[in-house]
Every structure is written in structure tokens, then in C-alpha cells.
Design an enzyme around this catalytic site. Structure first.
Site, PDB file in Angstrom:
ATOM      1  N   ASN A   1       4.260  23.592  13.599  1.00 42.85           N
ATOM      2  CA  ASN A   1       3.755  22.407  14.307  1.00 42.85           C
ATOM      3  C   ASN A   1       4.854  21.466  14.768  1.00 42.85           C
ATOM      4  OD1 ASN A   1       1.260  23.455  14.096  1.00 42.85           O
ATOM      5  ND2 ASN A   1       0.550  22.079  12.479  1.00 42.85           N
TER       6      ASN A   1
ATOM      7  N   CYS B   1     -12.300  24.702  19.146  1.00 37.88           N
ATOM      8  CA  CYS B   1     -11.931  25.875  18.363  1.00 37.88           C
ATOM      9  C   CYS B   1     -12.857  25.846  17.161  1.00 37.88           C
ATOM     10  CB  CYS B   1     -10.454  25.842  17.979  1.00 37.88           C
ATOM     11  SG  CYS B   1     -10.135  24.729  16.651  1.00 37.88           S
TER      12      CYS B   1
ATOM     13  N   ARG C   1     -12.079  19.092  18.917  1.00 40.81           N
ATOM     14  CA  ARG C   1     -10.654  18.923  19.280  1.00 40.81           C
ATOM     15  C   ARG C   1     -10.514  18.237  20.646  1.00 40.81           C
ATOM     16  NH1 ARG C   1      -7.681  22.910  16.253  1.00 40.81           N
ATOM     17  NH2 ARG C   1      -5.824  21.667  16.659  1.00 40.81           N
TER      18      ARG C   1
ATOM     19  N   THR D   1      -1.020  15.706  18.347  1.00 43.34           N
ATOM     20  CA  THR D   1      -0.560  16.192  19.659  1.00 43.34           C
ATOM     21  C   THR D   1      -0.757  15.123  20.730  1.00 43.34           C
ATOM     22  OG1 THR D   1      -2.699  17.268  19.883  1.00 43.34           O
ATOM     23  CG2 THR D   1      -0.830  18.676  19.294  1.00 43.34           C
TER      24      THR D   1
ATOM     25  N   ASP E   1      -4.480  20.330   6.671  1.00 45.58           N
ATOM     26  CA  ASP E   1      -4.029  21.733   6.758  1.00 45.58           C
ATOM     27  C   ASP E   1      -3.808  22.364   5.389  1.00 45.58           C
ATOM     28  OD1 ASP E   1      -1.963  21.296   9.738  1.00 45.58           O
ATOM     29  OD2 ASP E   1      -4.118  21.396   9.430  1.00 45.58           O
TER      30      ASP E   1
ATOM     31  N   ARG F   1      -0.797  33.619  13.454  1.00 44.51           N
ATOM     32  CA  ARG F   1      -0.525  32.491  14.342  1.00 44.51           C
ATOM     33  C   ARG F   1       0.352  31.461  13.653  1.00 44.51           C
ATOM     34  NH1 ARG F   1      -5.010  29.227  15.745  1.00 44.51           N
ATOM     35  NH2 ARG F   1      -3.240  28.039  16.550  1.00 44.51           N
TER      36      ARG F   1
HETATM   37  C1  EPZ Z   1      -2.507  18.903  14.965  1.00 46.03           C
HETATM   38  O1  EPZ Z   1      -3.654  19.221  15.716  1.00 46.03           O
HETATM   39  C2  EPZ Z   1      -2.060  20.197  14.293  1.00 46.03           C
HETATM   40  N1  EPZ Z   1      -1.714  21.181  15.319  1.00 46.03           N
HETATM   41  C3  EPZ Z   1      -3.183  20.731  13.403  1.00 46.03           C
HETATM   42  O2  EPZ Z   1      -2.686  21.877  12.727  1.00 46.03           O
HETATM   43  C4  EPZ Z   1      -3.519  19.670  12.360  1.00 46.03           C
HETATM   44  O3  EPZ Z   1      -4.595  20.119  11.575  1.00 46.03           O
HETATM   45  C5  EPZ Z   1      -3.890  18.352  13.063  1.00 46.03           C
HETATM   46  O4  EPZ Z   1      -2.818  17.950  13.949  1.00 46.03           O
HETATM   47  C6  EPZ Z   1      -4.140  17.222  12.076  1.00 46.03           C
HETATM   48  O5  EPZ Z   1      -3.010  17.028  11.296  1.00 46.03           O
HETATM   49  C7  EPZ Z   1      -0.496  21.093  15.924  1.00 46.03           C
HETATM   50  O6  EPZ Z   1       0.290  20.206  15.641  1.00 46.03           O
HETATM   51  C8  EPZ Z   1      -0.191  22.133  16.943  1.00 46.03           C
HETATM   52  P1  EPZ Z   1      -5.306  15.666  16.135  1.00 46.03           P
HETATM   53  P2  EPZ Z   1      -4.209  18.149  16.793  1.00 46.03           P
HETATM   54  O7  EPZ Z   1      -5.202  15.385  17.589  1.00 46.03           O
HETATM   55  O8  EPZ Z   1      -3.104  17.345  17.319  1.00 46.03           O
HETATM   56  C9  EPZ Z   1      -9.589  13.843  17.081  1.00 46.03           C
HETATM   57  C10 EPZ Z   1      -2.767  24.030  11.889  1.00 46.03           C
HETATM   58  O9  EPZ Z   1      -3.481  24.487  11.006  1.00 46.03           O
HETATM   59  N2  EPZ Z   1      -9.040  13.574  18.414  1.00 46.03           N
HETATM   60  O10 EPZ Z   1      -4.395  14.924  15.204  1.00 46.03           O
HETATM   61  O11 EPZ Z   1      -5.076  18.891  17.744  1.00 46.03           O
HETATM   62  C11 EPZ Z   1      -9.690  15.332  16.810  1.00 46.03           C
HETATM   63  O12 EPZ Z   1     -10.918  15.834  17.301  1.00 46.03           O
HETATM   64  C12 EPZ Z   1      -3.343  23.141  12.962  1.00 46.03           C
HETATM   65  O13 EPZ Z   1      -1.525  24.194  11.969  1.00 46.03           O
HETATM   66  C13 EPZ Z   1      -9.822  12.882  19.333  1.00 46.03           C
HETATM   67  O14 EPZ Z   1     -10.949  12.510  19.055  1.00 46.03           O
HETATM   68  O15 EPZ Z   1      -5.110  17.223  15.876  1.00 46.03           O
HETATM   69  C14 EPZ Z   1      -9.604  15.417  15.305  1.00 46.03           C
HETATM   70  O16 EPZ Z   1     -10.882  15.203  14.746  1.00 46.03           O
HETATM   71  C15 EPZ Z   1      -4.844  23.093  12.864  1.00 46.03           C
HETATM   72  N3  EPZ Z   1      -9.320  12.636  20.587  1.00 46.03           N
HETATM   73  C16 EPZ Z   1      -8.674  14.244  14.938  1.00 46.03           C
HETATM   74  O17 EPZ Z   1      -8.667  13.378  16.092  1.00 46.03           O
HETATM   75  C17 EPZ Z   1      -8.053  13.048  20.955  1.00 46.03           C
HETATM   76  O18 EPZ Z   1      -7.646  12.791  22.110  1.00 46.03           O
HETATM   77  C18 EPZ Z   1      -7.241  14.649  14.648  1.00 46.03           C
HETATM   78  O19 EPZ Z   1      -6.836  15.487  15.706  1.00 46.03           O
HETATM   79  C19 EPZ Z   1      -7.269  13.734  19.995  1.00 46.03           C
HETATM   80  C20 EPZ Z   1      -7.781  13.972  18.739  1.00 46.03           C
END
Ligand code: EPZ
Length: 428
Positions: A31, A124, A129, A172, A313, A405
Site C-alpha cells: 500500500n 469490491c 469504496r 487513497t 487490514d 495480490r
Molecule cells: C486503503 O484503501 C487501502 N488500500 C486498504 O487496504 C485499506 O483497507 C484502507 O485504505 C483503509 O485503511 C490501498 O492503500 C491501496 P479509504 P482505500 O479510502 O483508500 C470511505 C488491503 O487490504 N470513503 O481509506 O480505498 C470508504 O468507503 C486494502 O491492502 C468514502 O466514503 O480506503 C471506506 O468506508 C483493502 N469516500 C472508508 O472511507 C471516499 O472518497 C475508508 O476508505 C473515499 C473513501
């Protein structure tokens, strides 16, 4: 190297009951690698990335960069990327669906070309997401955004400085915004940012490229520049792989030492493991030993939250451990709305778990028994492997491309620690 043929049809066969013993080197962080790879789109100079893990997600990121016109030399755990000849700003559907982290190309492409066309990242299995927060930052910077035929079309004249408070903490989303604003010369302020170690590692890279980024708590002040430079960077160790091995060492009543870890990234995981009765010894800043004195596993109460809280995670892996605890545990998943798919599979192995809303209640049982189980997502498949290591008899974990992955040669590393585990084509 991971073969793409493993994409659909391999399984892991595990004979449970063996204590893990020995040393294992933790790979570079998935990540952290993914956003750093995408950040190379921001510069015409050559970038060198070291200790990149050999994972499907990295292969997919390299495929996307090459599709956009970048030259990528990929060696054992390193990448040399020259994005000077990138001549496209379109991230196609088939790649974004395969890896939703492709959405991290959006910020760099929009900053560099003032245009980006990125397929809508499907949801997913762990949740919707959404990426609304990503898009709000681009809108505030003056981007015109429309969704057409499943693609997000973004266009802007010049990047306007942004002052934005994220409505949710998004890893992200923060990374996309930081990469994008690193090409805006005026001062931008982002509040309520994610501060995961992987975000901080990206910030290190963006600073090496020439951006000025100050972070105070969850506020970042960014002053970018229109011509960012190349960089050389060694990716931080993968704290989730490390956490997974720490759980494995304790669950199997073994004694293992992890090398190449960032102890300071594992605070909440180490605390919870000690609470469960694990014995942990830290050597310097990059080595950790975990062992059991044959004592049982104490039940836990876990609630996932953003870093530095307990990582979502690691939730599935701790659940596998709690299945054998002396009493009732509860695990609340606050980040994703559907991250309990490993529950049904663990129950096939004899676990006693029930889910109510966002909380799973786990009654510890004497033993788990081996079964044929199916991976549904990356960390769920890791929890099934952990359960297989301690279950009585044989466990078959299907569809392990999910595992590939995010874990580099997990079966080989476990075998080297004494596990009876092998990879087989699913039809065998
Ligand atoms: C990152 O995902 C990681 N992936 C995930 O790891 C990890 O579980 C997650 O962060 C939380 O720590 C990578 O870094 C590639 P978020 P990300 O945006 O960025 C909501 C693994 O196992 N949200 O922090 O996609 C979202 O729906 C993977 O390695 C919004 O509502 O997660 C979620 O409920 C799985 N609107 C929460 O926030 C947005 O615009 C956190 O999501 C963005 C997110």
C-alpha cells in the site's frame, strides 16, 4: 515472479498443527508501493523504487503505466520508471476493475495533462469504496468532472490551490490529493487527512521530487512545483504482512523472528497481541520476535479505526486467532461495511461466530478442523490460511489470487518456518 496464469485457478493445501519457528524477512509495503508507482507519472525524470514487493497489484500497476506510455524496467523487488514519454491519460476499465487502486492514477494524470479519463472503480467485495472525496478535491481545484459510459472524465485549465477538509479519512483520497497538488505552485491546505505510514512514505517521495509538504496532526500544507524531479526511494516494510506473521507465530504456539519491520508502525497490533498473551521482544527498530509460552489465547475486544488505531487490514487475521481464545471476543469493523466475509468460511472450520451489525462476536472453541474454504478478499484469505495452520487435518484455500495480490510468496515463507503448506492448481 507471479505468473498471470495463477490469476484464477490455484489453491493452498495446508496440513495444520505445526509450530512456526525461525526467521522471516518482511517484504516492502504493497500500500506504499502503489501510490509511489503512480507518482512517477508526475515527472519526466527517471525514478527508482527499491524493495517493491512482487505482487499481482504491482504487476497491474506496471501494466497500467506501460499502457500509458511509460518505460518500466522491473527487476527482483525494484522498478526503474521513465514516464517522460507518457502520451495517454486514459486508465481503461479492464485494468481499473482488476485493481481499484488504479484510481491513484487520476491525480497524477490530471495534474500533468490537465485531463484524466479513468474507469469508475467498481466496488469490491468489502464495500462500496466510494471516491467522492477524491473528486471533491479535484473539483475545488477547478476541474470539470463528468461520468460517461462508466468513465470519469476530468479536465481543468490550471490547478487552483485548494483548501479542503476531508469528510471522511481516506487513504487513497489523501494520496490522490497530495500527488495532484504537488504540481500546484500555490499553497494548498488539506485537513482531516489520512496519516497511515503508507501516506507518509508517499509524502517522503513527493518531497524528494521537489514538493514542499508540511504535516501537523491531520493537516497538510502543500506547495508544489510545475516541474517535479525524479527520485530514488526504498519502500517501507509492509506492516500488514508483518502483523499477519506475528499472529501466525503466536497462534501456532511457535517462536519466530521478523526482519525488516518498522516497529513504530505496529503499535496497536503489538498491544493487542500482548493483550492476547503473546510474548513479544523488539530488537532495535527493525526486528521483532513473537513467541508463545504454551499459554492459551486470551479473548479480545477490537474496534478498527484509522491509523494509529487498530488497522482494518488486520481485522480478519485477529478474528482467526480469536476463534481459539479462552472465552468471548468481539470485533467491530468501523471502516468498511462488508468486511466479514471470512466469517462464513471460518465457521466451516468449526468457528463459533455471529455477526450483529458492524460487530462480530466470537466464542473461542477447543479446535478448528480443516475444510475446503474460499477466499473472498485479500485479508480474508490470509485469515483462512492462519486458521488452516492450526486446524486439525487438511485445509484447502481456494482462489488464492486474492492472496497473491497482497502477499509476496506467503506459502514459501510459511513453509520456510515449518508449515506444511503447498500451492496447487485448483483442478488438482
Ligand atoms: C486503503 O484503501 C487501502 N488500500 C486498504 O487496504 C485499506 O483497507 C484502507 O485504505 C483503509 O485503511 C490501498 O492503500 C491501496 P479509504 P482505500 O479510502 O483508500 C470511505 C488491503 O487490504 N470513503 O481509506 O480505498 C470508504 O468507503 C486494502 O491492502 C468514502 O466514503 O480506503 C471506506 O468506508 C483493502 N469516500 C472508508 O472511507 C471516499 O472518497 C475508508 O476508505 C473515499 C473513501
Amino acid at each position: 515472479m507471479i505468473s498471470t496464469t495463477s490469476y484464477t485457478s490455484e489453491s493452498l493445501i495446508i496440513e495444520g498443527g505445526f509450530k512456526l519457528k525461525g526467521k522471516v524477512r518482511i517484504s516492502g509495503s504493497k500500500n506504499a508501493s502503489l501510490p509511489i508507482i503512480m507518482s512517477t507519472l508526475l515527472t519526466k525524470e527517471t525514478c527508482h523504487i527499491e524493495d517493491v514487493p512482487d505482487l499481482l497489484d504491482v504487476k497491474n500497476s506496471v501494466e497500467l503505466l506501460r499502457l500509458l506510455g511509460a518505460q518500466v524496467i522491473q527487476g527482483p523487488n525494484f522498478l526503474t520508471i521513465d514516464a517522460s514519454k507518457v502520451n495517454s491519460y486514459i486508465a481503461p476499465d479492464y485494468l481499473v476493475r482488476r485493481m481499484r487502486a488504479s484510481v491513484l492514477a487520476m491525480g497524477p494524470l490530471l495534474a500533468r495533462f490537465k485531463k484524466a479519463v479513468v474507469a469508475m472503480p467498481g466496488g469490491c467485495s468489502i464495500g462500496v469504496r466510494a471516491i467522492d472525496q477524491h473528486l471533491k478535491v479535484f473539483e475545488k481545484a477547478g476541474a470539470h468532472i463528468k461520468v460517461q459510459h462508466g468513465y470519469i472524465h476530468l479536465e481543468l485549465k490550471d490547478i487552483k490551490p485548494v483548501e479542503y477538509t476531508f469528510e471522511v479519512v481516506t487513504v487513497t483520497g489523501t494520496e490522490n490529493a497530495l500527488m495532484f497538488l504537488s504540481m500546484c505552485e500555490k499553497r494548498s491546505i488539506l485537513r482531516n487527512i489520512a496519516i497511515e505510514p503508507e501516506v507518509m512514505d508517499l509524502i517522503e517521495v513527493l518531497r524528494k521530487m521537489g514538493a514542499s509538504i508540511q504535516v501537523e496532526g491531520r493537516t497538510a500544507i502543500i506547495r508544489g512545483c510545475s516541474e517535479l524531479g525524479g527520485f530514488t526511494h526504498r519502500v517501507i516494510p509492509d506492516r500488514i504482512e508483518a502483523g499477519t506473521f506475528l499472529v501466525a507465530g503466536f497462534m501456532t504456539k511457535g517462536d519466530i523472528e521478523l526482519e525488516n519491520v518498522r516497529v513504530d508502525h505496529l503499535g496497536s497490533v503489538i498491544e493487542k497481541l500482548k493483550e492476547a498473551g503473546a510474548h513479544i521482544e523488539v530488537y532495535g527498530t527493525d526486528r521483532i520476535r513473537v513467541y508463545s509460552k504454551g499459554n492459551g489465547i486470551k479473548p479480545l475486544s477490537i474496534s478498527t479505526s484509522e491509523y494509529p488505531g487498530f488497522p482494518t487490514d488486520m481485522q480478519a487475521q485477529f478474528m482467526a486467532m480469536c476463534c481459539l481464545a479462552d472465552g468471548w471476543s468481539d470485533i467491530t469493523e468501523n471502516i468498511f461495511e462488508n468486511r466479514f466475509q471470512h466469517v462464513a468460511e471460518l465457521k466451516r472450520m468449526g468457528a463459533d461466530i455471529y455477526v450483529k451489525g458492524r460487530t462480530a462476536f466470537i466464542r473461542g472453541v477447543e479446535k478448528l478442523t480443516g475444510a475446503e474454504v474460499f477466499s473472498t478478499d485479500l485479508r480474508a484469505s490470509a485469515s483462512l490460511v492462519l486458521a488452516g495452520l492450526v486446524a486439525e487435518g487438511k485445509t484447502i484455500v481456494r482462489d488464492i489470487y486474492h492472496l497473491d495480490r497482497g502477499y509476496e510468496r506467503l506459502d514459501e515463507k510459511l513453509r520456510n518456518l515449518g508449515a506444511l503448506i503447498e500451492r496447487k492448481a485448483s483442478y488438482e
